[in-house]
Scaffold this motif. Structure first.
Motif, PDB file in Angstrom:
ATOM      1  N   LEU A  40     -14.164  -4.701   6.953  1.00  0.00           N
ATOM      2  CA  LEU A  40     -13.841  -5.295   5.666  1.00  0.00           C
ATOM      3  C   LEU A  40     -14.774  -6.419   5.239  1.00  0.00           C
ATOM      4  CD1 LEU A  40      -9.957  -5.421   5.966  1.00  0.00           C
ATOM      5  CD2 LEU A  40     -11.335  -3.775   4.721  1.00  0.00           C
ATOM      6  N   GLU A  41     -15.405  -7.096   6.193  1.00  0.00           N
ATOM      7  CA  GLU A  41     -16.196  -8.267   5.810  1.00  0.00           C
ATOM      8  C   GLU A  41     -17.351  -7.926   4.881  1.00  0.00           C
ATOM      9  OE1 GLU A  41     -18.848  -8.524   9.912  1.00  0.00           O
ATOM     10  OE2 GLU A  41     -17.302  -9.995   9.500  1.00  0.00           O
ATOM     11  N   ASN A  42     -17.912  -6.740   4.974  1.00  0.00           N
ATOM     12  CA  ASN A  42     -19.006  -6.345   4.087  1.00  0.00           C
ATOM     13  C   ASN A  42     -18.526  -5.979   2.678  1.00  0.00           C
ATOM     14  OD1 ASN A  42     -20.951  -6.656   6.093  1.00  0.00           O
ATOM     15  ND2 ASN A  42     -20.578  -4.591   6.863  1.00  0.00           N
ATOM     16  N   TYR A  43     -17.273  -5.562   2.561  1.00  0.00           N
ATOM     17  CA  TYR A  43     -16.764  -5.113   1.270  1.00  0.00           C
ATOM     18  C   TYR A  43     -16.094  -6.216   0.468  1.00  0.00           C
ATOM     19  CZ  TYR A  43     -17.685  -0.492   3.085  1.00  0.00           C
ATOM     20  OH  TYR A  43     -18.311   0.607   3.594  1.00  0.00           O
ATOM     21  N   PHE A  44     -15.566  -7.219   1.140  1.00  0.00           N
ATOM     22  CA  PHE A  44     -14.779  -8.236   0.449  1.00  0.00           C
ATOM     23  C   PHE A  44     -15.357  -9.633   0.613  1.00  0.00           C
ATOM     24  CE2 PHE A  44     -11.868  -4.781   1.511  1.00  0.00           C
ATOM     25  CZ  PHE A  44     -11.470  -4.429   0.235  1.00  0.00           C
ATOM     26  N   TRP A  45     -16.667  -9.742   0.767  1.00  0.00           N
ATOM     27  CA  TRP A  45     -17.303 -11.035   0.930  1.00  0.00           C
ATOM     28  C   TRP A  45     -17.001 -11.904  -0.275  1.00  0.00           C
ATOM     29  CZ3 TRP A  45     -21.069 -13.759  -1.738  1.00  0.00           C
ATOM     30  CH2 TRP A  45     -21.569 -14.856  -1.076  1.00  0.00           C
ATOM     31  N   GLY A  46     -16.381 -13.057  -0.009  1.00  0.00           N
ATOM     32  CA  GLY A  46     -16.073 -13.997  -1.083  1.00  0.00           C
ATOM     33  C   GLY A  46     -14.844 -13.636  -1.893  1.00  0.00           C
ATOM     34  N   GLY A  47     -14.177 -12.552  -1.580  1.00  0.00           N
ATOM     35  CA  GLY A  47     -13.002 -12.150  -2.349  1.00  0.00           C
ATOM     36  C   GLY A  47     -11.797 -11.957  -1.456  1.00  0.00           C
ATOM     37  N   GLY A  48     -10.800 -11.329  -1.986  1.00  0.00           N
ATOM     38  CA  GLY A  48      -9.578 -11.082  -1.242  1.00  0.00           C
ATOM     39  C   GLY A  48      -9.344  -9.600  -1.090  1.00  0.00           C
ATOM     40  N   PHE A  49      -8.396  -9.271  -0.263  1.00  0.00           N
ATOM     41  CA  PHE A  49      -8.059  -7.868  -0.033  1.00  0.00           C
ATOM     42  C   PHE A  49      -7.362  -7.272  -1.248  1.00  0.00           C
ATOM     43  CE2 PHE A  49      -5.313  -4.485   1.613  1.00  0.00           C
ATOM     44  CZ  PHE A  49      -6.273  -3.689   2.193  1.00  0.00           C
ATOM     45  N   TRP A  50      -6.389  -7.998  -1.805  1.00  0.00           N
ATOM     46  CA  TRP A  50      -5.640  -7.537  -2.972  1.00  0.00           C
ATOM     47  C   TRP A  50      -6.108  -8.294  -4.207  1.00  0.00           C
ATOM     48  CZ3 TRP A  50      -2.902  -3.367  -2.165  1.00  0.00           C
ATOM     49  CH2 TRP A  50      -2.256  -3.167  -0.945  1.00  0.00           C
ATOM     50  N   GLU A  51      -5.983  -7.677  -5.359  1.00  0.00           N
ATOM     51  CA  GLU A  51      -6.150  -8.393  -6.626  1.00  0.00           C
ATOM     52  C   GLU A  51      -4.986  -9.378  -6.748  1.00  0.00           C
ATOM     53  OE1 GLU A  51      -8.353  -8.291  -9.118  1.00  0.00           O
ATOM     54  OE2 GLU A  51      -9.625  -6.824  -8.104  1.00  0.00           O
ATOM     55  N   GLU A  52      -5.184 -10.430  -7.508  1.00  0.00           N
ATOM     56  CA  GLU A  52      -4.107 -11.396  -7.684  1.00  0.00           C
ATOM     57  C   GLU A  52      -2.982 -10.845  -8.552  1.00  0.00           C
ATOM     58  OE1 GLU A  52      -5.373 -15.282  -8.869  1.00  0.00           O
ATOM     59  OE2 GLU A  52      -7.068 -15.229  -7.488  1.00  0.00           O
ATOM     60  N   SER A  53      -3.301  -9.919  -9.433  1.00  0.00           N
ATOM     61  CA  SER A  53      -2.299  -9.395 -10.351  1.00  0.00           C
ATOM     62  C   SER A  53      -1.457  -8.305  -9.689  1.00  0.00           C
ATOM     63  CB  SER A  53      -2.972  -8.832 -11.599  1.00  0.00           C
ATOM     64  OG  SER A  53      -3.805  -7.751 -11.244  1.00  0.00           O
ATOM     65  N   TYR A  54      -0.301  -8.074 -10.285  1.00  0.00           N
ATOM     66  CA  TYR A  54       0.586  -6.998  -9.855  1.00  0.00           C
ATOM     67  C   TYR A  54       1.552  -6.704 -10.987  1.00  0.00           C
ATOM     68  CZ  TYR A  54       3.590 -11.008  -8.801  1.00  0.00           C
ATOM     69  OH  TYR A  54       4.303 -12.172  -8.894  1.00  0.00           O
ATOM     70  N   TYR A  55       2.164  -5.552 -10.926  1.00  0.00           N
ATOM     71  CA  TYR A  55       3.181  -5.167 -11.903  1.00  0.00           C
ATOM     72  C   TYR A  55       4.488  -4.979 -11.166  1.00  0.00           C
ATOM     73  CZ  TYR A  55       6.182  -2.338 -14.801  1.00  0.00           C
ATOM     74  OH  TYR A  55       7.265  -1.879 -15.478  1.00  0.00           O
ATOM     75  N   ILE A  56       5.561  -5.497 -11.733  1.00  0.00           N
ATOM     76  CA  ILE A  56       6.889  -5.318 -11.145  1.00  0.00           C
ATOM     77  C   ILE A  56       7.795  -4.753 -12.225  1.00  0.00           C
ATOM     78  CG2 ILE A  56       8.926  -6.484 -10.238  1.00  0.00           C
ATOM     79  CD1 ILE A  56       7.065  -8.529  -8.981  1.00  0.00           C
ATOM     80  N   GLY A  57       8.534  -3.728 -11.859  1.00  0.00           N
ATOM     81  CA  GLY A  57       9.560  -3.184 -12.729  1.00  0.00           C
ATOM     82  C   GLY A  57      10.841  -3.079 -11.928  1.00  0.00           C
ATOM     83  N   THR A  58      11.949  -3.171 -12.582  1.00  0.00           N
ATOM     84  CA  THR A  58      13.223  -3.025 -11.885  1.00  0.00           C
ATOM     85  C   THR A  58      13.847  -1.693 -12.269  1.00  0.00           C
ATOM     86  OG1 THR A  58      14.396  -4.203 -13.632  1.00  0.00           O
ATOM     87  CG2 THR A  58      13.620  -5.507 -11.762  1.00  0.00           C
ATOM     88  N   ALA A  59      14.686  -1.183 -11.388  1.00  0.00           N
ATOM     89  CA  ALA A  59      15.283   0.128 -11.602  1.00  0.00           C
ATOM     90  C   ALA A  59      16.228   0.128 -12.791  1.00  0.00           C
ATOM     91  CB  ALA A  59      16.001   0.599 -10.345  1.00  0.00           C
ATOM     92  N   GLY A  60      16.965  -0.934 -12.967  1.00  0.00           N
ATOM     93  CA  GLY A  60      17.889  -1.019 -14.102  1.00  0.00           C
ATOM     94  C   GLY A  60      18.796   0.185 -14.168  1.00  0.00           C
ATOM     95  N   GLU A  61      18.734   0.900 -15.281  1.00  0.00           N
ATOM     96  CA  GLU A  61      19.605   2.059 -15.471  1.00  0.00           C
ATOM     97  C   GLU A  61      18.935   3.363 -15.084  1.00  0.00           C
ATOM     98  OE1 GLU A  61      21.693   2.141 -19.152  1.00  0.00           O
ATOM     99  OE2 GLU A  61      21.966  -0.016 -19.162  1.00  0.00           O
ATOM    100  N   VAL A  62      17.753   3.281 -14.512  1.00  0.00           N
ATOM    101  CA  VAL A  62      17.044   4.471 -14.050  1.00  0.00           C
ATOM    102  C   VAL A  62      17.430   4.702 -12.596  1.00  0.00           C
ATOM    103  CG1 VAL A  62      14.766   5.465 -13.614  1.00  0.00           C
ATOM    104  CG2 VAL A  62      15.134   4.010 -15.604  1.00  0.00           C
ATOM    105  N   SER A  63      17.646   5.943 -12.223  1.00  0.00           N
ATOM    106  CA  SER A  63      18.050   6.220 -10.844  1.00  0.00           C
ATOM    107  C   SER A  63      16.886   6.047  -9.881  1.00  0.00           C
ATOM    108  CB  SER A  63      18.594   7.649 -10.724  1.00  0.00           C
ATOM    109  OG  SER A  63      17.537   8.579 -10.829  1.00  0.00           O
ATOM    110  N   SER A  64      17.213   5.765  -8.643  1.00  0.00           N
ATOM    111  CA  SER A  64      16.199   5.656  -7.596  1.00  0.00           C
ATOM    112  C   SER A  64      15.416   6.956  -7.482  1.00  0.00           C
ATOM    113  CB  SER A  64      16.849   5.340  -6.251  1.00  0.00           C
ATOM    114  OG  SER A  64      17.454   4.081  -6.291  1.00  0.00           O
ATOM    115  N   GLN A  65      16.087   8.072  -7.640  1.00  0.00           N
ATOM    116  CA  GLN A  65      15.429   9.372  -7.547  1.00  0.00           C
ATOM    117  C   GLN A  65      14.359   9.517  -8.640  1.00  0.00           C
ATOM    118  OE1 GLN A  65      18.035  12.737  -7.989  1.00  0.00           O
ATOM    119  NE2 GLN A  65      16.501  14.175  -7.260  1.00  0.00           N
ATOM    120  N   THR A  66      14.629   9.047  -9.838  1.00  0.00           N
ATOM    121  CA  THR A  66      13.661   9.119 -10.933  1.00  0.00           C
ATOM    122  C   THR A  66      12.413   8.314 -10.601  1.00  0.00           C
ATOM    123  OG1 THR A  66      15.413   9.411 -12.558  1.00  0.00           O
ATOM    124  CG2 THR A  66      13.289   8.619 -13.380  1.00  0.00           C
TER     125      THR A  66
END
Length: 91
Positions: free
Chosen positions: A54-80
């Motif tokens: 990993l050191e050659n690919y992420f020099w000066g950076g991080g493994f993950w981007e800082e951003s992310y998306y979160i959604g909640t299941a709400g009224e949608v089923s887990s199966q969906t």
């Protein structure tokens, strides 16, 4: 890690440039806290296990981007949500 924090992975799909993770957790855990913990612990584990690769690919950076998306299941089923994640292979 998920056992330690009582998170349950319901579905997981790994793409070359993103990850879809469907997690069940106690409501006392905020979605942003869950994302922060998962990203920080998995990044640390990846660095420990694959530092030479990993050191050659992420020099000066991080493994993950800082951003992310979160959604909640709400009224949608887990199966969906699980079906959506399984279908994202083409994305």
């Amino acid at each position: 890690m998920c056992n330690e924090y009582n998170y349950e992975i319901l579905s997981l799909h790994i793409s070359p440039d993103h990850v879809h993770l469907f997690v069940s957790a106690h409501p006392k855990n905020s979605p942003s806290e869950i994302a922060r913990k998962i990203k920080s612990i998995t990044a640390r584990e990846m660095w420990q296990q694959h530092e030479s690769l990993l050191e050659n690919y992420f020099w000066g950076g991080g493994f993950w981007e800082e951003s992310y998306y979160i959604g909640t299941a709400g009224e949608v089923s887990s199966q969906t949500i699980e079906q959506y994640i399984e279908r994202t292979e083409h994305v």
